[in-house]
Motif scaffolding. Sequence first.
Motif, PDB file in Angstrom:
ATOM      1  N   MET A  19       0.804  -1.215   0.000  1.00  0.00           N
ATOM      2  CA  MET A  19       0.000   0.000   0.000  1.00  0.00           C
ATOM      3  C   MET A  19       0.844   1.276   0.000  1.00  0.00           C
ATOM      4  O   MET A  19       0.301   2.361  -0.163  1.00  0.00           O
ATOM      5  CB  MET A  19      -0.922   0.014   1.226  1.00  0.00           C
ATOM      6  CG  MET A  19      -1.973  -1.071   1.214  1.00  0.00           C
ATOM      7  SD  MET A  19      -3.183  -0.859  -0.086  1.00  0.00           S
ATOM      8  CE  MET A  19      -4.077   0.551   0.547  1.00  0.00           C
ATOM      9  N   PRO A  22       0.235   2.295  -4.062  1.00  0.00           N
ATOM     10  CA  PRO A  22      -0.730   1.382  -4.682  1.00  0.00           C
ATOM     11  C   PRO A  22      -0.733   1.408  -6.203  1.00  0.00           C
ATOM     12  O   PRO A  22      -0.925   0.361  -6.837  1.00  0.00           O
ATOM     13  CB  PRO A  22      -2.078   1.831  -4.122  1.00  0.00           C
ATOM     14  CG  PRO A  22      -1.849   3.037  -3.321  1.00  0.00           C
ATOM     15  CD  PRO A  22      -0.387   3.258  -3.174  1.00  0.00           C
ATOM     16  N   PHE A  86      -5.265  -5.522  -6.159  1.00  0.00           N
ATOM     17  CA  PHE A  86      -4.626  -4.478  -6.950  1.00  0.00           C
ATOM     18  C   PHE A  86      -4.979  -4.589  -8.431  1.00  0.00           C
ATOM     19  O   PHE A  86      -4.937  -3.599  -9.147  1.00  0.00           O
ATOM     20  CB  PHE A  86      -3.112  -4.491  -6.750  1.00  0.00           C
ATOM     21  CG  PHE A  86      -2.708  -3.889  -5.441  1.00  0.00           C
ATOM     22  CD1 PHE A  86      -2.569  -2.522  -5.313  1.00  0.00           C
ATOM     23  CD2 PHE A  86      -2.493  -4.686  -4.334  1.00  0.00           C
ATOM     24  CE1 PHE A  86      -2.212  -1.951  -4.099  1.00  0.00           C
ATOM     25  CE2 PHE A  86      -2.140  -4.134  -3.120  1.00  0.00           C
ATOM     26  CZ  PHE A  86      -1.998  -2.756  -2.995  1.00  0.00           C
ATOM     27  N   ILE A  89      -8.092  -2.415  -8.867  1.00  0.00           N
ATOM     28  CA  ILE A  89      -8.021  -1.141  -8.151  1.00  0.00           C
ATOM     29  C   ILE A  89      -8.866  -0.045  -8.817  1.00  0.00           C
ATOM     30  O   ILE A  89      -9.482   0.758  -8.136  1.00  0.00           O
ATOM     31  CB  ILE A  89      -6.554  -0.684  -7.982  1.00  0.00           C
ATOM     32  CG1 ILE A  89      -6.454   0.524  -7.057  1.00  0.00           C
ATOM     33  CG2 ILE A  89      -5.913  -0.377  -9.295  1.00  0.00           C
ATOM     34  CD1 ILE A  89      -5.019   0.919  -6.731  1.00  0.00           C
ATOM     35  N   LEU A  96      -9.172  -2.167  -2.018  1.00  0.00           N
ATOM     36  CA  LEU A  96      -7.945  -1.817  -1.307  1.00  0.00           C
ATOM     37  C   LEU A  96      -8.235  -1.428   0.128  1.00  0.00           C
ATOM     38  O   LEU A  96      -7.429  -1.694   1.016  1.00  0.00           O
ATOM     39  CB  LEU A  96      -7.209  -0.689  -2.022  1.00  0.00           C
ATOM     40  CG  LEU A  96      -6.557  -1.083  -3.337  1.00  0.00           C
ATOM     41  CD1 LEU A  96      -5.740   0.081  -3.890  1.00  0.00           C
ATOM     42  CD2 LEU A  96      -5.687  -2.307  -3.192  1.00  0.00           C
TER      43      LEU A  96
END
Length: 122
Positions: A19, A22, A86, A89, A96
Motif C-alpha cells: 500500500m 498502490p 490491486f 483497483i 484496497l
Amino acid sequence: MPLCERADQLVDTYVGVKMSNPEATAVLYRVAGTINQAKLSTGIYKRLESVVVRVLESASDASFSDPARVAFTLLSALAGLSRSSFGQIHSDSRLLQRFREESRLLVHAYLKASADVLSTGK
C-alpha cells in the motif's frame, strides 16, 4: 510474542509495503506476465519466506511442524489476495480499503488452523 500478535505484524508489514504506492503495485502486477517475473523474484521470495519462518518459529504460544510449508502457503494466499485486490483497483477502490482487513482474517485463520497450540498452563 503470541501468534496473534505475530500474525498482525506479518499482515501490517506485507500490506504496508503493497500500500505504500498502490498505483505502482497495480502496474507491477499488470506487467508481471510480460517479464520473467519468476526469475526476478526468486531471491526476494526466499528472503521473505525466511523471515516468515523465523516469525512463526518465535511465536510464544504455538509451534509448527513444518514452518516452511506454512510460510509458503501463507505467502501464496497473501499474494493471490494482493494480486486480485490491486488488479481491480480502478474498478472498485473499496477492495484496497478491505485489503488489510481481509489479509488479517486470512492470516489469523490459517495460522490458527496450522499451528500446534502450546499449553500456557492456564
